[in-house]
Design a protein around this motif. Structure first.
Motif, PDB file in Angstrom:
ATOM      1  N   SER A  25       5.453   3.771   3.993  1.00  0.00           N
ATOM      2  CA  SER A  25       5.446   2.403   3.468  1.00  0.00           C
ATOM      3  C   SER A  25       6.835   1.852   3.210  1.00  0.00           C
ATOM      4  CB  SER A  25       4.638   2.345   2.162  1.00  0.00           C
ATOM      5  OG  SER A  25       3.296   2.694   2.409  1.00  0.00           O
ATOM      6  N   SER A  26       7.861   2.646   3.441  1.00  0.00           N
ATOM      7  CA  SER A  26       9.218   2.129   3.223  1.00  0.00           C
ATOM      8  C   SER A  26      10.213   2.884   4.086  1.00  0.00           C
ATOM      9  CB  SER A  26       9.625   2.267   1.746  1.00  0.00           C
ATOM     10  OG  SER A  26       9.872   3.629   1.426  1.00  0.00           O
ATOM     11  N   ILE A  27      11.367   2.284   4.244  1.00  0.00           N
ATOM     12  CA  ILE A  27      12.454   2.929   4.988  1.00  0.00           C
ATOM     13  C   ILE A  27      12.853   4.237   4.321  1.00  0.00           C
ATOM     14  CG2 ILE A  27      14.931   2.684   5.487  1.00  0.00           C
ATOM     15  CD1 ILE A  27      14.383  -0.287   6.046  1.00  0.00           C
ATOM     16  N   GLU A  28      12.932   4.208   2.995  1.00  0.00           N
ATOM     17  CA  GLU A  28      13.359   5.405   2.261  1.00  0.00           C
ATOM     18  C   GLU A  28      12.399   6.576   2.495  1.00  0.00           C
ATOM     19  OE1 GLU A  28      13.099   2.427   0.988  1.00  0.00           O
ATOM     20  OE2 GLU A  28      15.019   1.877   0.081  1.00  0.00           O
ATOM     21  N   THR A  54       6.168  -0.471 -12.926  1.00  0.00           N
ATOM     22  CA  THR A  54       6.683  -1.700 -12.304  1.00  0.00           C
ATOM     23  C   THR A  54       8.114  -1.520 -11.814  1.00  0.00           C
ATOM     24  OG1 THR A  54       7.442  -2.542 -14.436  1.00  0.00           O
ATOM     25  CG2 THR A  54       5.218  -3.188 -13.721  1.00  0.00           C
ATOM     26  N   ARG A  55       8.771  -0.464 -12.277  1.00  0.00           N
ATOM     27  CA  ARG A  55      10.146  -0.204 -11.814  1.00  0.00           C
ATOM     28  C   ARG A  55      10.198   1.168 -11.169  1.00  0.00           C
ATOM     29  NH1 ARG A  55      14.143   0.552 -14.886  1.00  0.00           N
ATOM     30  NH2 ARG A  55      13.040   0.950 -16.828  1.00  0.00           N
ATOM     31  N   PHE A  56      10.864   1.228 -10.035  1.00  0.00           N
ATOM     32  CA  PHE A  56      10.955   2.475  -9.270  1.00  0.00           C
ATOM     33  C   PHE A  56      12.389   2.680  -8.802  1.00  0.00           C
ATOM     34  CE2 PHE A  56       6.675   0.917  -8.942  1.00  0.00           C
ATOM     35  CZ  PHE A  56       5.883   2.046  -9.028  1.00  0.00           C
ATOM     36  N   GLU A  57      12.731   3.929  -8.590  1.00  0.00           N
ATOM     37  CA  GLU A  57      14.045   4.246  -8.040  1.00  0.00           C
ATOM     38  C   GLU A  57      13.884   5.245  -6.902  1.00  0.00           C
ATOM     39  OE1 GLU A  57      16.840   2.681  -8.712  1.00  0.00           O
ATOM     40  OE2 GLU A  57      17.651   3.876  -7.074  1.00  0.00           O
ATOM     41  N   PRO A  58      14.202   4.899  -5.691  1.00  0.00           N
ATOM     42  CA  PRO A  58      14.577   3.557  -5.234  1.00  0.00           C
ATOM     43  C   PRO A  58      13.418   2.573  -5.380  1.00  0.00           C
ATOM     44  CG  PRO A  58      14.138   4.977  -3.356  1.00  0.00           C
ATOM     45  CD  PRO A  58      14.096   5.860  -4.560  1.00  0.00           C
ATOM     46  N   ARG A 113       0.870  -1.192   0.000  1.00  0.00           N
ATOM     47  CA  ARG A 113       0.000   0.000   0.000  1.00  0.00           C
ATOM     48  C   ARG A 113       0.890   1.220   0.000  1.00  0.00           C
ATOM     49  NH1 ARG A 113      -4.132  -0.495   4.916  1.00  0.00           N
ATOM     50  NH2 ARG A 113      -4.170   1.748   4.546  1.00  0.00           N
ATOM     51  N   SER A 114       0.675   2.096  -0.959  1.00  0.00           N
ATOM     52  CA  SER A 114       1.486   3.312  -0.984  1.00  0.00           C
ATOM     53  C   SER A 114       1.017   4.259   0.115  1.00  0.00           C
ATOM     54  CB  SER A 114       1.381   3.984  -2.353  1.00  0.00           C
ATOM     55  OG  SER A 114       0.041   4.370  -2.594  1.00  0.00           O
ATOM     56  N   SER A 115       1.883   5.193   0.447  1.00  0.00           N
ATOM     57  CA  SER A 115       1.551   6.219   1.436  1.00  0.00           C
ATOM     58  C   SER A 115       1.530   7.577   0.724  1.00  0.00           C
ATOM     59  CB  SER A 115       2.611   6.228   2.538  1.00  0.00           C
ATOM     60  OG  SER A 115       3.760   6.926   2.087  1.00  0.00           O
ATOM     61  N   PRO A 116       1.134   8.627   1.404  1.00  0.00           N
ATOM     62  CA  PRO A 116       1.166   9.963   0.772  1.00  0.00           C
ATOM     63  C   PRO A 116       2.575  10.400   0.369  1.00  0.00           C
ATOM     64  CG  PRO A 116      -0.273   9.980   2.677  1.00  0.00           C
ATOM     65  CD  PRO A 116       0.438   8.661   2.701  1.00  0.00           C
ATOM     66  N   VAL A 117       3.578   9.709   0.915  1.00  0.00           N
ATOM     67  CA  VAL A 117       4.963  10.082   0.607  1.00  0.00           C
ATOM     68  C   VAL A 117       5.526   9.267  -0.555  1.00  0.00           C
ATOM     69  CG1 VAL A 117       7.257  10.400   1.639  1.00  0.00           C
ATOM     70  CG2 VAL A 117       5.238  10.567   3.075  1.00  0.00           C
ATOM     71  N   SER A 118       4.923   8.126  -0.838  1.00  0.00           N
ATOM     72  CA  SER A 118       5.527   7.167  -1.776  1.00  0.00           C
ATOM     73  C   SER A 118       5.864   7.787  -3.122  1.00  0.00           C
ATOM     74  CB  SER A 118       4.575   5.977  -1.985  1.00  0.00           C
ATOM     75  OG  SER A 118       4.305   5.330  -0.767  1.00  0.00           O
ATOM     76  N   PHE A 119       4.912   8.509  -3.688  1.00  0.00           N
ATOM     77  CA  PHE A 119       5.137   9.075  -5.017  1.00  0.00           C
ATOM     78  C   PHE A 119       6.366   9.974  -5.044  1.00  0.00           C
ATOM     79  CE2 PHE A 119       4.739  12.679  -7.861  1.00  0.00           C
ATOM     80  CZ  PHE A 119       4.531  12.071  -9.085  1.00  0.00           C
ATOM     81  N   TRP A 120       6.580  10.701  -3.949  1.00  0.00           N
ATOM     82  CA  TRP A 120       7.644  11.702  -3.917  1.00  0.00           C
ATOM     83  C   TRP A 120       9.000  11.098  -3.640  1.00  0.00           C
ATOM     84  CZ3 TRP A 120       6.032  15.969  -6.006  1.00  0.00           C
ATOM     85  CH2 TRP A 120       4.667  16.245  -5.982  1.00  0.00           C
ATOM     86  N   VAL A 121       9.033   9.851  -3.240  1.00  0.00           N
ATOM     87  CA  VAL A 121      10.301   9.201  -2.914  1.00  0.00           C
ATOM     88  C   VAL A 121      10.670   8.148  -3.967  1.00  0.00           C
ATOM     89  CG1 VAL A 121      11.461   7.692  -1.240  1.00  0.00           C
ATOM     90  CG2 VAL A 121      10.077   9.626  -0.448  1.00  0.00           C
ATOM     91  N   HIS A 122       9.722   7.322  -4.321  1.00  0.00           N
ATOM     92  CA  HIS A 122       9.983   6.227  -5.267  1.00  0.00           C
ATOM     93  C   HIS A 122       9.589   6.699  -6.673  1.00  0.00           C
ATOM     94  CE1 HIS A 122      10.717   3.403  -1.973  1.00  0.00           C
ATOM     95  NE2 HIS A 122       9.686   3.970  -1.357  1.00  0.00           N
ATOM     96  N   ARG A 123      10.574   7.045  -7.451  1.00  0.00           N
ATOM     97  CA  ARG A 123      10.315   7.603  -8.795  1.00  0.00           C
ATOM     98  C   ARG A 123       9.995   6.481  -9.766  1.00  0.00           C
ATOM     99  NH1 ARG A 123      13.503  12.754  -9.454  1.00  0.00           N
ATOM    100  NH2 ARG A 123      14.071  13.359  -7.346  1.00  0.00           N
ATOM    101  N   HIS A 124       8.895   6.627 -10.461  1.00  0.00           N
ATOM    102  CA  HIS A 124       8.522   5.594 -11.425  1.00  0.00           C
ATOM    103  C   HIS A 124       9.393   5.698 -12.668  1.00  0.00           C
ATOM    104  CE1 HIS A 124       6.121   9.152 -11.900  1.00  0.00           C
ATOM    105  NE2 HIS A 124       5.536   8.746 -13.011  1.00  0.00           N
TER     106      HIS A 124
END
Lengths: 136, 99
Positions: free
Chosen positions: A64-67, A34-38, A13-24
């Motif tokens: 949703s993640s350490i990052e 399907t691929r993200f960085e990180p 489940r993504s969080s409100p922060v996910s989009f801003w940290v994990h770049r598609h």
């Protein structure tokens, strides 16, 4: 009372922060990439995907993640907060600053005196998340 | 081979400093466990730092999952709809390192 909690979900489940940290990386639409960085976090064997929930003086913050926690900590630990506009521009996406997680953070959490109380909570939750991943 | 999930939990608690009572001694219980009607066990672990910060972890152990039988033995048995405190594991006083 200052409080953090870790819960596990069967599915990511993504969080409100996910989009801003994990770049598609491979799709114009974040939710369909399907691929993200990180990379997005992996599930922990037999438990699922951990989510860190911080009770920040009545406001629930989810990660949703350490990052994501590390990123928020890095931003919130700056005595002079960067602007949402600046952070959103670093992401180089079509979403504007009003969509940024910092823009959505309640105003009463933004003064430094509040943030300096929030940081130890983030640290404790981050340590717990790391332990789960390191020991699994 | 993956470590037991229970050892992982203990590691977590130790990493966060075990909950202490007012005398500065470790609490006898580190949370509660409840068995659901389908016999899965929901464990809520709780730790509290000296400055009052509370950390909680909610874990669900479906029947047959890693650590399930070990957990039941540690709880000295548990039946559906029962709730029990989770005692400290004895070895946590000198916590084992990675095998």
């Amino acid at each position: 009372m200052a409080r953090w909690r870790i819960e596990f979900d069967e599915n990511y489940r993504s969080s409100p922060v996910s989009f801003w940290v994990h770049r598609h990386q491979d799709n114009d639409i974040w939710a369909e990439a399907t691929r993200f960085e990180p990379p997005l976090p992996q599930a922990i064997v037999s438990k699922g995907y951990p989510r860190l929930i911080i009770d920040a003086f009545g406001t629930k913050l989810e990660f949703s993640s350490i990052e994501e926690v590390e990123h928020c900590r890095q931003v919130l630990s700056q005595k002079n907060l960067p602007t949402s506009r600046k952070l959103a521009s670093l992401r180089q996406s079509s979403l504007g600053p009003n969509s940024h997680w910092l823009s959505r953070l309640p105003a009463d959490l933004k003064p430094w005196r509040k943030r300096e109380k929030l940081l130890p909570l983030l640290d404790a939750g981050l340590d717990a998340l790391k332990v789960f991943y390191e020991r699994s | 081979m993956k470590r037991s999930i229970i050892l992982l939990l203990l590691s977590l608690l130790l990493a966060l400093n075990l909950s202490m009572n007012q005398a500065g001694e470790p609490e006898a219980s580190i949370g509660t466990a409840e068995m659901m009607p389908d016999r899965s066990i929901v464990v809520m672990l709780r730790t509290q730092s000296a400055d009052g910060m509370v950390g909680e972890t909610r874990l669900v152990y479906p029947v047959g999952s890693i650590g399930y039988e070990e957990l039941i033995n540690h709880l000295d048995g548990i039946e559906p709809s029962q709730s029990r405190p989770v005692p400290l594991w004895p070895e946590t006083t000198a916590f084992p390192d990675e095998p």
